[in-house]
Design an enzyme around this catalytic site. Sequence first.
Site, PDB file in Angstrom:
ATOM      1  N   LYS A   1       0.824  -1.214   0.000  1.00 28.52           N
ATOM      2  CA  LYS A   1       0.000   0.000   0.000  1.00 28.52           C
ATOM      3  C   LYS A   1       0.861   1.267   0.000  1.00 28.52           C
ATOM      4  O   LYS A   1       0.643   2.174  -0.794  1.00 28.52           O
ATOM      5  CB  LYS A   1      -0.905   0.024   1.238  1.00 28.52           C
ATOM      6  N   ASN A   2       1.823   1.330   0.903  1.00 30.72           N
ATOM      7  CA  ASN A   2       2.562   2.587   1.050  1.00 30.72           C
ATOM      8  C   ASN A   2       3.523   2.844  -0.102  1.00 30.72           C
ATOM      9  O   ASN A   2       3.975   3.972  -0.292  1.00 30.72           O
ATOM     10  CB  ASN A   2       3.246   2.658   2.420  1.00 30.72           C
TER      11      ASN A   2
ATOM     12  N   CYS B   1      -4.757   8.914   9.261  1.00 28.89           N
ATOM     13  CA  CYS B   1      -4.917   8.410  10.628  1.00 28.89           C
ATOM     14  C   CYS B   1      -4.354   9.416  11.632  1.00 28.89           C
ATOM     15  O   CYS B   1      -3.399  10.114  11.346  1.00 28.89           O
ATOM     16  CB  CYS B   1      -4.199   7.076  10.785  1.00 28.89           C
TER      17      CYS B   1
ATOM     18  N   ARG C   1       1.260  15.482  13.328  1.00 29.25           N
ATOM     19  CA  ARG C   1       1.895  14.941  12.115  1.00 29.25           C
ATOM     20  C   ARG C   1       2.474  16.094  11.294  1.00 29.25           C
ATOM     21  O   ARG C   1       1.893  16.532  10.296  1.00 29.25           O
ATOM     22  CB  ARG C   1       0.888  14.114  11.293  1.00 29.25           C
TER      23      ARG C   1
ATOM     24  N   ASP D   1       3.799   0.324  12.248  1.00 27.77           N
ATOM     25  CA  ASP D   1       2.476  -0.061  11.747  1.00 27.77           C
ATOM     26  C   ASP D   1       2.044  -1.439  12.256  1.00 27.77           C
ATOM     27  O   ASP D   1       0.871  -1.802  12.134  1.00 27.77           O
ATOM     28  CB  ASP D   1       2.447  -0.020  10.210  1.00 27.77           C
TER      29      ASP D   1
ATOM     30  N   ARG E   1      -9.182   0.490   3.890  1.00 25.42           N
ATOM     31  CA  ARG E   1      -8.228   1.439   3.288  1.00 25.42           C
ATOM     32  C   ARG E   1      -6.939   0.743   2.892  1.00 25.42           C
ATOM     33  O   ARG E   1      -6.293   1.141   1.924  1.00 25.42           O
ATOM     34  CB  ARG E   1      -7.875   2.536   4.308  1.00 25.42           C
TER      35      ARG E   1
HETATM   36  N1  EPU Z   1       7.889  13.877  11.020  1.00 23.64           N
HETATM   37  C1  EPU Z   1       8.291  15.168  11.276  1.00 23.64           C
HETATM   38  N2  EPU Z   1       8.317  16.065  10.240  1.00 23.64           N
HETATM   39  C2  EPU Z   1       7.957  15.712   8.970  1.00 23.64           C
HETATM   40  C3  EPU Z   1       7.536  14.402   8.708  1.00 23.64           C
HETATM   41  C4  EPU Z   1       7.511  13.502   9.760  1.00 23.64           C
HETATM   42  O1  EPU Z   1       8.634  15.501  12.407  1.00 23.64           O
HETATM   43  O2  EPU Z   1       7.990  16.584   8.090  1.00 23.64           O
HETATM   44  C5  EPU Z   1       7.869  12.894  12.110  1.00 23.64           C
HETATM   45  C6  EPU Z   1       6.465  12.345  12.367  1.00 23.64           C
HETATM   46  O3  EPU Z   1       5.741  13.179  13.240  1.00 23.64           O
HETATM   47  C7  EPU Z   1       6.759  10.969  12.952  1.00 23.64           C
HETATM   48  C8  EPU Z   1       8.051  10.571  12.232  1.00 23.64           C
HETATM   49  O4  EPU Z   1       8.606  11.760  11.711  1.00 23.64           O
HETATM   50  O5  EPU Z   1       7.013  11.084  14.320  1.00 23.64           O
HETATM   51  C9  EPU Z   1       7.868   9.577  11.102  1.00 23.64           C
HETATM   52  O6  EPU Z   1       6.918  10.041  10.159  1.00 23.64           O
HETATM   53  P1  EPU Z   1       6.975   9.657   8.610  1.00 23.64           P
HETATM   54  O7  EPU Z   1       7.092  10.903   7.834  1.00 23.64           O
HETATM   55  O8  EPU Z   1       8.003   8.596   8.423  1.00 23.64           O
HETATM   56  O9  EPU Z   1       5.544   9.043   8.395  1.00 23.64           O
HETATM   57  P2  EPU Z   1       4.610   9.186   7.111  1.00 23.64           P
HETATM   58  O10 EPU Z   1       5.452   9.222   5.896  1.00 23.64           O
HETATM   59  O11 EPU Z   1       3.619  10.261   7.313  1.00 23.64           O
HETATM   60  C10 EPU Z   1       4.468   6.638   6.615  1.00 23.64           C
HETATM   61  C11 EPU Z   1       3.379   5.626   6.468  1.00 23.64           C
HETATM   62  C12 EPU Z   1       2.774   5.299   7.830  1.00 23.64           C
HETATM   63  C13 EPU Z   1       3.881   4.836   8.768  1.00 23.64           C
HETATM   64  C14 EPU Z   1       5.021   5.852   8.822  1.00 23.64           C
HETATM   65  C15 EPU Z   1       6.232   5.382   9.626  1.00 23.64           C
HETATM   66  C16 EPU Z   1       2.515   6.107   4.291  1.00 23.64           C
HETATM   67  C17 EPU Z   1       1.403   6.614   3.466  1.00 23.64           C
HETATM   68  N3  EPU Z   1       2.340   6.149   5.594  1.00 23.64           N
HETATM   69  O12 EPU Z   1       3.848   7.807   7.154  1.00 23.64           O
HETATM   70  O13 EPU Z   1       1.891   4.229   7.601  1.00 23.64           O
HETATM   71  O14 EPU Z   1       3.364   4.669  10.083  1.00 23.64           O
HETATM   72  O15 EPU Z   1       5.485   6.138   7.480  1.00 23.64           O
HETATM   73  O16 EPU Z   1       6.717   4.183   9.111  1.00 23.64           O
HETATM   74  O17 EPU Z   1       3.520   5.655   3.775  1.00 23.64           O
HETATM   75  C18 EPU Z   1      -0.054   2.928   7.816  1.00 23.64           C
HETATM   76  O18 EPU Z   1       0.251   2.369   6.748  1.00 23.64           O
HETATM   77  O19 EPU Z   1      -0.945   2.514   8.585  1.00 23.64           O
HETATM   78  C19 EPU Z   1       0.678   4.132   8.211  1.00 23.64           C
HETATM   79  C20 EPU Z   1       0.213   4.992   9.092  1.00 23.64           C
END
Ligand code: EPU
Length: 419
Positions: free
Chosen positions: A18-19, A113, A118, A301, A393
């Site tokens: 998915k991701n 979510c 975030r 996750d 989802r």
């Molecule tokens: N963070 C920051 N600043 C940023 C971006 C992130 O401080 O600009 C922090 C976040 O607050 C968090 C950490 O960095 O504490 C990691 O966030 P990341 O950016 O890695 O998460 P994401 O890209 O928003 C993806 C997955 C999530 C998964 C996370 C961590 C997708 C669409 N989502 O989210 O997946 O939990 O990486 O591995 O790829 C899920 O599939 O259920 C899901 C939530």
Amino acid sequence: MINGGRRLCGEVDISGAKNAAVAILPAALLTKGRCRIENVPDIKDVNHILEIMRQLGATYEKIDRNTIEIDGSGVKQWVAEYEIVKRMRASYYLVGALLGRFKKAKVAMPGGCNFGERPIDQHTKGFEALGAKVSLQQGMFDLEAEKLCGNAIYMDVVSVGATINIMIAAVLAEGLTVIENAAKEPHVVDVANFLNSMGANIKGAGTDVIRIMGVEELGSCTYALIPDQIEAGTFMMAAAASGGDVLVKNVIPKHLDAISAKLVEMGVEIEEYDDAIRVKRSGVLHKANVKTLPYPGFPTDLQPIVVTLLTTAEGTSMVNEGVWENRFQYVDELRRLGANISVSGRTAVIEGVSKLMGAYVKATDLRAGAAMIIAALMAEGTTRITNIQYIDRGYEHVEEKFGKLGADIKREKMEDEEC
Ligand code: EPU
């Protein structure tokens, strides 16, 4: 509705990631050519991103259930309003794709979510380093650049989303971009491989330093997505939870190392094959301590799912959430089933109980929803899970897959279902 207590046995095929899909589909807009993407999971998030792309002017054809051909030549606009992106966090990848292609993008701040704060500061920092002017106006992320130029970007936190987004924008920038302290998740590598198959020049994805040499244009390609690490981990833990014997097929065992190691520590038998993993449990589950971390650590996750598994392990286990600030909202639901869990800050302490008992619970988000399915499989009696739109989802045909393994699971439309 799930009647618990059945052992899961047999084979399950894991779908595409998915991701990876939610990043690769928008990244296909970087070219006016056609991209044929295979092994795309048939899930709501994918349908949603495709719908957003269609509204931007792209066309797509579903060749079969898991193959999609995208034609981005008709995309003329770079604005995605709140109404179309609100349900999906990953719509932020449109920013990288539109900025890369048009040197401007206007995309509403995403939903998704809720695990606490975030932020998107690392995305912004990366786009600015490439030369874009970034502003946030009335909830819209607004970016514009005369041209994008490669730069060195040091990420302050390891972010999957920011790493991928910057990579997507930088492939068409002039010169060399270096992302340091990059995320190393399997889907970061998958996005880089996809972009390279369109003609990009990215090296080092999967390590801490990614180097992107900009190219003038990208072209058509055919690409197959990697298997979903989290779906695979979900079925591995479901097999362990039910005291079953399941061959989890179409996986990359290396991506599952952290999960396999933890299951072995809990007393579960694991056999690895080239592209499958067999998970079998006959004895009791042992306690374990888990800390979630960016890859190659234990994935956040799967945190709700490992907590669920540990609810009936012998002894006291501790699970620490190392990625998100607030990802234990589902614990109240597990308590309804009889779990003994206390949460303090980012740590959950789980006292193993002899059994869970069926109850009415709700999915509080996607992975918490999958955890409820596993809890229900473990529990004695019937469990009713509501809000299953979250599960849809990210999990392809979930009741079919569990049903084939012997779970007593069926989908019902309830009059009083919350939305
Ligand atoms: N963070 C920051 N600043 C940023 C971006 C992130 O401080 O600009 C922090 C976040 O607050 C968090 C950490 O960095 O504490 C990691 O966030 P990341 O950016 O890695 O998460 P994401 O890209 O928003 C993806 C997955 C999530 C998964 C996370 C961590 C997708 C669409 N989502 O989210 O997946 O939990 O990486 O591995 O790829 C899920 O599939 O259920 C899901 C939530």
